[in-house]
Design a protein around this motif. Sequence first.
Motif, PDB file in Angstrom:
ATOM      1  N   LEU A  56       0.858  -1.183   0.000  1.00 23.95           N
ATOM      2  CA  LEU A  56       0.000   0.000   0.000  1.00 23.95           C
ATOM      3  C   LEU A  56       0.888   1.224   0.000  1.00 23.95           C
ATOM      4  O   LEU A  56       1.696   1.416   0.916  1.00 23.95           O
ATOM      5  CB  LEU A  56      -0.900  -0.040   1.226  1.00 23.95           C
ATOM      6  CG  LEU A  56      -1.817   1.154   1.473  1.00 23.95           C
ATOM      7  CD1 LEU A  56      -2.829   1.304   0.347  1.00 23.95           C
ATOM      8  CD2 LEU A  56      -2.524   1.003   2.824  1.00 23.95           C
ATOM      9  N   LEU A  75      -1.928   1.456  -4.767  1.00 30.70           N
ATOM     10  CA  LEU A  75      -1.306   0.171  -4.470  1.00 30.70           C
ATOM     11  C   LEU A  75      -0.344  -0.218  -5.582  1.00 30.70           C
ATOM     12  O   LEU A  75      -0.623   0.002  -6.762  1.00 30.70           O
ATOM     13  CB  LEU A  75      -2.372  -0.916  -4.335  1.00 30.70           C
ATOM     14  CG  LEU A  75      -3.290  -0.775  -3.125  1.00 30.70           C
ATOM     15  CD1 LEU A  75      -4.746  -0.906  -3.524  1.00 30.70           C
ATOM     16  CD2 LEU A  75      -2.937  -1.802  -2.059  1.00 30.70           C
ATOM     17  N   THR A  90       0.674  -6.372  -5.538  1.00 32.91           N
ATOM     18  CA  THR A  90       0.133  -6.634  -4.207  1.00 32.91           C
ATOM     19  C   THR A  90      -0.978  -7.673  -4.276  1.00 32.91           C
ATOM     20  O   THR A  90      -1.956  -7.493  -5.003  1.00 32.91           O
ATOM     21  CB  THR A  90      -0.432  -5.350  -3.584  1.00 32.91           C
ATOM     22  OG1 THR A  90       0.520  -4.299  -3.698  1.00 32.91           O
ATOM     23  CG2 THR A  90      -0.789  -5.564  -2.128  1.00 32.91           C
ATOM     24  N   GLU A  96      -3.134  -9.210   1.105  1.00 36.84           N
ATOM     25  CA  GLU A  96      -2.157  -8.270   1.655  1.00 36.84           C
ATOM     26  C   GLU A  96      -2.679  -6.841   1.571  1.00 36.84           C
ATOM     27  O   GLU A  96      -2.486  -6.032   2.496  1.00 36.84           O
ATOM     28  CB  GLU A  96      -0.837  -8.407   0.898  1.00 36.84           C
ATOM     29  CG  GLU A  96      -0.163  -9.765   1.075  1.00 36.84           C
ATOM     30  CD  GLU A  96       0.942 -10.004   0.053  1.00 36.84           C
ATOM     31  OE1 GLU A  96       1.129  -9.153  -0.829  1.00 36.84           O
ATOM     32  OE2 GLU A  96       1.597 -11.060   0.143  1.00 36.84           O
ATOM     33  N   ALA A  97      -3.347  -6.520   0.462  1.00 34.32           N
ATOM     34  CA  ALA A  97      -3.931  -5.190   0.323  1.00 34.32           C
ATOM     35  C   ALA A  97      -4.990  -4.954   1.389  1.00 34.32           C
ATOM     36  O   ALA A  97      -5.040  -3.881   2.017  1.00 34.32           O
ATOM     37  CB  ALA A  97      -4.542  -5.031  -1.069  1.00 34.32           C
ATOM     38  N   ASP A  98      -5.832  -5.945   1.615  1.00 37.25           N
ATOM     39  CA  ASP A  98      -6.883  -5.784   2.623  1.00 37.25           C
ATOM     40  C   ASP A  98      -6.318  -5.685   4.033  1.00 37.25           C
ATOM     41  O   ASP A  98      -6.844  -4.930   4.864  1.00 37.25           O
ATOM     42  CB  ASP A  98      -7.888  -6.933   2.520  1.00 37.25           C
ATOM     43  CG  ASP A  98      -8.996  -6.637   1.522  1.00 37.25           C
ATOM     44  OD1 ASP A  98      -9.319  -5.447   1.331  1.00 37.25           O
ATOM     45  OD2 ASP A  98      -9.535  -7.583   0.929  1.00 37.25           O
ATOM     46  N   LEU A 122     -10.671  -3.290   0.177  1.00 40.93           N
ATOM     47  CA  LEU A 122     -10.818  -3.234  -1.281  1.00 40.93           C
ATOM     48  C   LEU A 122     -12.263  -3.484  -1.706  1.00 40.93           C
ATOM     49  O   LEU A 122     -12.732  -2.933  -2.696  1.00 40.93           O
ATOM     50  CB  LEU A 122      -9.943  -4.293  -1.954  1.00 40.93           C
ATOM     51  CG  LEU A 122      -8.443  -4.072  -2.048  1.00 40.93           C
ATOM     52  CD1 LEU A 122      -7.803  -5.286  -2.714  1.00 40.93           C
ATOM     53  CD2 LEU A 122      -8.116  -2.817  -2.836  1.00 40.93           C
ATOM     54  N   THR A 133      -3.594 -10.676  -7.715  1.00 39.93           N
ATOM     55  CA  THR A 133      -2.957  -9.400  -7.411  1.00 39.93           C
ATOM     56  C   THR A 133      -3.803  -8.244  -7.926  1.00 39.93           C
ATOM     57  O   THR A 133      -4.654  -8.408  -8.802  1.00 39.93           O
ATOM     58  CB  THR A 133      -1.566  -9.310  -8.057  1.00 39.93           C
ATOM     59  OG1 THR A 133      -1.702  -9.363  -9.492  1.00 39.93           O
ATOM     60  CG2 THR A 133      -0.653 -10.440  -7.592  1.00 39.93           C
ATOM     61  N   VAL A 134      -3.544  -7.076  -7.377  1.00 38.59           N
ATOM     62  CA  VAL A 134      -4.279  -5.874  -7.781  1.00 38.59           C
ATOM     63  C   VAL A 134      -4.111  -5.627  -9.277  1.00 38.59           C
ATOM     64  O   VAL A 134      -5.083  -5.418 -10.011  1.00 38.59           O
ATOM     65  CB  VAL A 134      -3.789  -4.655  -6.970  1.00 38.59           C
ATOM     66  CG1 VAL A 134      -4.339  -3.359  -7.556  1.00 38.59           C
ATOM     67  CG2 VAL A 134      -4.201  -4.793  -5.507  1.00 38.59           C
TER      68      VAL A 134
END
Length: 535
Positions: A157, A169, A173, A177-179, A189, A200-201
């Motif tokens: 992030l 981001l 990611t 992991e993002a959340d 997200l 991944t994003v």
Amino acid sequence: MFWGWGEPGAGPSLPGHAGEFLRSALGVDGSIVSAPVALSEVRLAPPALGEEVRRRLQEIVGAAHVREDPEARVLRCRGKSYLDLLAQRAGDCEAAPDAVVAPGDAAQVQAVLYACAEAGVAVVPFGGGTSVVGGLEPLRGRFGALISLDLGRLAGLMTVDARSLTAVLAAGTRLPEADRALAAHGLTLGHVPQSYEWATVGGCVATRSAGQSSAGRGRIEDNVVALRCATPMGELATLGAPATAAGPSVRELVVGSEGTLGAISEVTLRVFRLAASSRYEGWFFRTFEEGCAALRALVQAGVAPDVARLSDRDETAMSLALAGSAGLKARAGGAMLRARGYRDGCLLIAGWEGGAEALARRRAPGARLLRAGGAMAVGGGPGEAWRASRFAAPHLRDDLLDRGVLVETLETATSWSALGSLHRDVRSALHGALGDRVLVACHVSHVYATGTSLYFTVLTAQDRGDPVGQWRRAKAAASEAIAAAGATITHHHGVGRDHVPWLGAEAGPLGLELLRAVRERCDPAGVMNPGKLLA
């Protein structure tokens, strides 16, 4: 795991009573008939990367991040389509990338693409590796060497704007992991595809991912505010304004481009406040048509739940059979279903999220419309059971392949008016291609005011003599039925390699030429993900 989904032994597996279901539905006895080869038995061609370009790539990303060892190459050889899994399980990795190159930032991504375009080295961007349509197939075309551009080091992030509800981001990611990072700011997200654990994003943006909460939170393209994409001709970067009238959207050209224009390095996304509470529950309809009509009423009235997943009769029966006595069947109240005429009905999973008061206000009119449409509420058990196992299906494919079962998914979307005929036509096409002992299960999981998606799961006994030919016949039959109906060839899996022959029916000849022109301008050497999206 180089031959299947996730990590060995880490995911769910078929329950012990699955053999009985496979025998009755498919004529498969459930015993283990095949197994993937060991990593040491995988067939690999020698790396073909030239010394000069290898040295240049090492200078850009560091020698430790240009890997040519067998494990790295095999792990980045393909995605997770049925054909990918067949090849990987058999140890056929002779077309594997010649090297895995892992840049550490956007500048290094750009430099790698410059170097590969100049040297004539094909590039396949790699995020979570979850493509199920051949999007990661290492197709060299006219190029003598190919690298996997592993974006895993572009992670984390970068910034959060809590007032504007946006977050920047790095493209590599992973969604969990993002959340986790966003949760520290009270945000999420709100994007949960079935591949959530690994996706991944950047991969979601590159493939126009939908996500299971699309009815409430929108698809990924609805939430992309801005992005950066390195191409062999320079960087495409878009403005993060909330809306613009400045001509056709460059951002939209990159969203869904599947690595054919370049590699997405950074994404600005609209994010959501963490839900204070949630309610996932089950409802039964007597028929699939009745359930679809009720969902149409909900979405057109603006009261659709965040998650709306309606299974047809075959998928409901399969889910109940595989759940066993402790699963969905008991939680849905089997005796009550029989007594009230819903025994062979269709299960709807409805999920609402938000603050407790807002959730109650949103759910009440939705529940009234469901009852008015003929639904019977069966409580929270089925909804919570689904949520607990929502990522299980990809893991189960490995067990089914061990047992000699062809298991494939395909998806499309159409208008509410055409939904019934499309459902019948695709089922008929698959039965015609695969014979009588085939299970074609289907569900609706993404609803819109104008129509909905259809997601099919196909199981039949694998043709051990020609499994690839068997799959190709079924894929062609279903895809031709979809194209003939004027439905989309893919609602959320992407085009990849598998859907290339049918994109023209959707985009038209001039549309294909426009896409080719954009691709040629961004990548005149043609090194980016050859053979995908466009023929």
